[in-house]
Design a protein around this motif. Sequence first.
Motif, PDB file in Angstrom:
ATOM      1  N   GLN A 159       0.873  -1.222   0.150  1.00  0.00           N
ATOM      2  CA  GLN A 159       0.046   0.062  -0.009  1.00  0.00           C
ATOM      3  C   GLN A 159       0.963   1.181  -0.140  1.00  0.00           C
ATOM      4  OE1 GLN A 159      -2.454  -0.458   3.473  1.00  0.00           O
ATOM      5  NE2 GLN A 159      -3.908  -1.907   2.320  1.00  0.00           N
ATOM      6  N   ASN A 160       2.038   1.105   0.456  1.00  0.00           N
ATOM      7  CA  ASN A 160       2.956   2.381   0.654  1.00  0.00           C
ATOM      8  C   ASN A 160       3.306   2.761  -0.658  1.00  0.00           C
ATOM      9  OD1 ASN A 160       4.365   4.138   2.210  1.00  0.00           O
ATOM     10  ND2 ASN A 160       6.178   3.235   1.821  1.00  0.00           N
ATOM     11  N   ASP A 161       3.663   1.784  -1.488  1.00  0.00           N
ATOM     12  CA  ASP A 161       4.217   1.963  -2.847  1.00  0.00           C
ATOM     13  C   ASP A 161       3.208   2.782  -3.731  1.00  0.00           C
ATOM     14  OD1 ASP A 161       6.446   0.868  -2.296  1.00  0.00           O
ATOM     15  OD2 ASP A 161       5.856  -1.360  -3.006  1.00  0.00           O
ATOM     16  N   GLU A 162       1.779   2.300  -3.362  1.00  0.00           N
ATOM     17  CA  GLU A 162       0.798   2.956  -4.074  1.00  0.00           C
ATOM     18  C   GLU A 162       0.507   4.061  -3.515  1.00  0.00           C
ATOM     19  OE1 GLU A 162      -2.023   2.668  -7.100  1.00  0.00           O
ATOM     20  OE2 GLU A 162      -0.653   1.420  -6.765  1.00  0.00           O
ATOM     21  N   LEU A 163       0.545   4.621  -2.336  1.00  0.00           N
ATOM     22  CA  LEU A 163       0.403   5.828  -1.744  1.00  0.00           C
ATOM     23  C   LEU A 163       1.397   6.812  -2.190  1.00  0.00           C
ATOM     24  CD1 LEU A 163      -0.964   5.150   1.968  1.00  0.00           C
ATOM     25  CD2 LEU A 163      -2.150   6.048   0.001  1.00  0.00           C
ATOM     26  N   ARG A 164       2.644   6.273  -2.498  1.00  0.00           N
ATOM     27  CA  ARG A 164       3.565   7.402  -2.613  1.00  0.00           C
ATOM     28  C   ARG A 164       3.625   7.854  -4.071  1.00  0.00           C
ATOM     29  NH1 ARG A 164       7.220   3.798  -1.901  1.00  0.00           N
ATOM     30  NH2 ARG A 164       7.911   4.322   0.499  1.00  0.00           N
ATOM     31  N   ARG A 165       2.976   6.926  -4.883  1.00  0.00           N
ATOM     32  CA  ARG A 165       2.596   7.552  -6.470  1.00  0.00           C
ATOM     33  C   ARG A 165       1.552   8.607  -6.150  1.00  0.00           C
ATOM     34  NH1 ARG A 165       3.268   1.817  -7.379  1.00  0.00           N
ATOM     35  NH2 ARG A 165       1.126   1.793  -7.565  1.00  0.00           N
ATOM     36  N   TRP A 166       0.349   8.363  -5.534  1.00  0.00           N
ATOM     37  CA  TRP A 166      -0.644   9.100  -5.293  1.00  0.00           C
ATOM     38  C   TRP A 166      -0.262  10.426  -4.854  1.00  0.00           C
ATOM     39  CZ3 TRP A 166      -4.926   5.198  -3.185  1.00  0.00           C
ATOM     40  CH2 TRP A 166      -4.929   4.374  -4.248  1.00  0.00           C
ATOM     41  N   GLY A 167       0.554  10.210  -3.521  1.00  0.00           N
ATOM     42  CA  GLY A 167       0.999  11.494  -2.923  1.00  0.00           C
ATOM     43  C   GLY A 167       1.893  12.400  -3.817  1.00  0.00           C
ATOM     44  N   ALA A 168       2.589  12.209  -4.713  1.00  0.00           N
ATOM     45  CA  ALA A 168       3.467  12.731  -5.426  1.00  0.00           C
ATOM     46  C   ALA A 168       2.661  13.452  -6.410  1.00  0.00           C
ATOM     47  CB  ALA A 168       4.515  12.013  -6.132  1.00  0.00           C
ATOM     48  N   ASP A 169       1.617  12.897  -7.032  1.00  0.00           N
ATOM     49  CA  ASP A 169       0.945  13.660  -8.033  1.00  0.00           C
ATOM     50  C   ASP A 169      -0.152  14.746  -7.004  1.00  0.00           C
ATOM     51  OD1 ASP A 169       1.527  11.907  -9.914  1.00  0.00           O
ATOM     52  OD2 ASP A 169      -0.072  10.825  -9.823  1.00  0.00           O
ATOM     53  N   LEU A 170      -0.584  14.432  -5.863  1.00  0.00           N
ATOM     54  CA  LEU A 170      -1.327  15.371  -5.023  1.00  0.00           C
ATOM     55  C   LEU A 170      -0.347  16.598  -4.583  1.00  0.00           C
ATOM     56  CD1 LEU A 170      -4.078  15.974  -3.785  1.00  0.00           C
ATOM     57  CD2 LEU A 170      -3.526  14.639  -1.855  1.00  0.00           C
ATOM     58  N   ASP A 171       0.756  16.371  -4.376  1.00  0.00           N
ATOM     59  CA  ASP A 171       1.520  17.549  -3.771  1.00  0.00           C
ATOM     60  C   ASP A 171       1.698  18.441  -5.018  1.00  0.00           C
ATOM     61  OD1 ASP A 171       1.701  16.444  -1.292  1.00  0.00           O
ATOM     62  OD2 ASP A 171       3.700  15.343  -1.673  1.00  0.00           O
TER      63      ASP A 171
END
Length: 674
Positions: free
Chosen positions: A408-420
């Motif tokens: 899940q962390n790998d997936e969230l990292r990708r989403w977080g970069a886009d959101l930032d």
Amino acid sequence: MNLLERFHSSVRAKLLAIVPLPLVVVLPVLVGILVVFGGNAYDKLLIYKIRSDLAVADGYFDRVKDGVGRNVGMLAASSRLARALAGGRPDALTDFLRAAKQNLRVDFLHFVDSRGVVQASSDRLPSGAGLGPGTVVSAALAGRESTVLDIFSADQLVAIDTELAARARVPIVATRNAAPSQRVEEQRGMVIHAAAPVYDEQGRLLGALVGGLLLNRNLDFVDHINEIIYPDGALPFGSHGTATLFLDDVRIATNVRLFQDERAQERAIGTRVSATVRDTVLTRGDTWLDRAFVVNDWYVSAYQPLVDSEGRRIGMLYVGYLEAPFRAIKQWALAGVIGLFVVAILLATLLSLRAARAIFRPIERMDQAIDAIESGQADARVGQLASRDEIGRLAGHFDQLLDRLQRQNDELRRWGADLDTKVAARTRDLEEANRHLQDAHRQLALREKLAAIGELTAGVAHEINNPVAVIQGNLDLAREILGPAAAAAAGELALIDEQVQRINQIVTRLLQFARPTEYPGYAEPVAPAAVITDALVLVRHEISRCTIAVAREDTACAEVRINRNELLQVLINLTVNAIHAMPDGGTLTLRSRSLEKHGQAGAVIEVADTGVGIPRADQDRIFDAFFTTKANGGTGLGLSISLTLVARYGGTIDVASEPGKGSVFSVWLPAAQR
């Protein structure tokens, strides 16, 4: 890493702290309770003992008083005294009284007739002397025996016997903690004073027998009290008891030693009681039952007031024993209890930690796995444990959770970069829009305010200028018509001219404030120091009216870009305001120095005063049009116009003021570009 950081970052440290927590917290609380309540109970036992000691001493003192009174009464009723009186020989009666004084162990005996006149005395008191209206003598002549404590003056003692007066004389010794006093010697005597009526065989009152025992330096008296209350072995731990008789606050009979060495022979006669004890016992009449500083050490003490025949507090009866041995035993006992508790805590803590080791080890493995993951080892795991209890199962679930979290962390990292990226871009847009909105709002408010003021000002100026022009025209016409005759009213006419010019100036300032763009000045390079000099010349008449000192500091190197006359107008306005702020005199300081502001070179001119200052509530309003704090009714336009003039050339005016200490106005202008 300090202990606090280790506690917050380590599960093992927390468990190591939690396991002995009940022992470390509860047992010290119990120790504290024991120390407090045990100490209080111990102190109460000491006070209870000294209370009982005082009761014994007081009882013995009463027995001594009663013994003196009983002996005098028995002698007054004896046949021996009757025979001595019946003989009619004064010398025989005197010899009888001297012998009786030795037998009764008193210091004097007098026989007085029914009028209170001395007929015979065991000492130097002559026949025919009067004893005065004493309470015991009056009671005896009224048929009642009585025994009281009385204070005899030095003259009374000398009249009886010079030896008694010498024995009563006590030099006063300076004593620590005693109340301040100018006395150097106590000459009075404390006497157990007794009297009994004397009757003849027919029951007629012949007079009274008066006797007394002087207590000053009566060492047998206090030593006997001490032997009764504190015999050898009565006090444990090396303590020793003392007894004292006070006249007022001075020791007149005591076995307290003047020095701390118990073998010292010199007694502390003439030393004084502490001011605290004196106030409690002699001033308020209470009994003191507490520790007290006695001459050179602390004693568990009891002080009781002594009263004379008229109920006045004349001295104190004291008993006490040395506190230091008891205090040492108390401290050793408490130290022993605390030591036992500490040993118990250490043993219990060691046993608890040994039993908790089975919990520490699996938790440490999980902690190591977490540290490895935080350091970048995403595949770190707890692994298999020998433990099959709840901790072991928790470790297995922990590894499964780590696997799921890694995915899940790998997936969230990708989403977080886009959101930032999106949030950052949106934030910049909002900040820019908000800044533009604030600027537009300020500009709109300013324009609306200036427009309203301009419209009002234009109408006021038009309405004022017309009558002013009529006044000026008629004034000039009057001068022409009157010709030389106008000289008689030259002062009044000049005053009218002056007021007309003042009206024109006010109208011009109103128009200049309301329509600044219609009154632009020619911008030129201006040296701040030169303008300051011109301004001081123009306001010198204002300065001369008050006791104001002028100070200057000119260090500005750059010239500023502004119309010289307008800058002069601003400085004159600020200088006059500073002078008005110092009606009782002060110091006016004008400074110029180079100052870069917002990356732009320039210079600042400061006008500082030591006057009344500006209230904090008014500091945000002083640049508003028509706002004034002057009691003489200023227009409220000076600072508004000054700010408008300076702002036109890109400058600012700032103020720093503290009520009661003065104000500093700072005019900053950009440097002139050559």
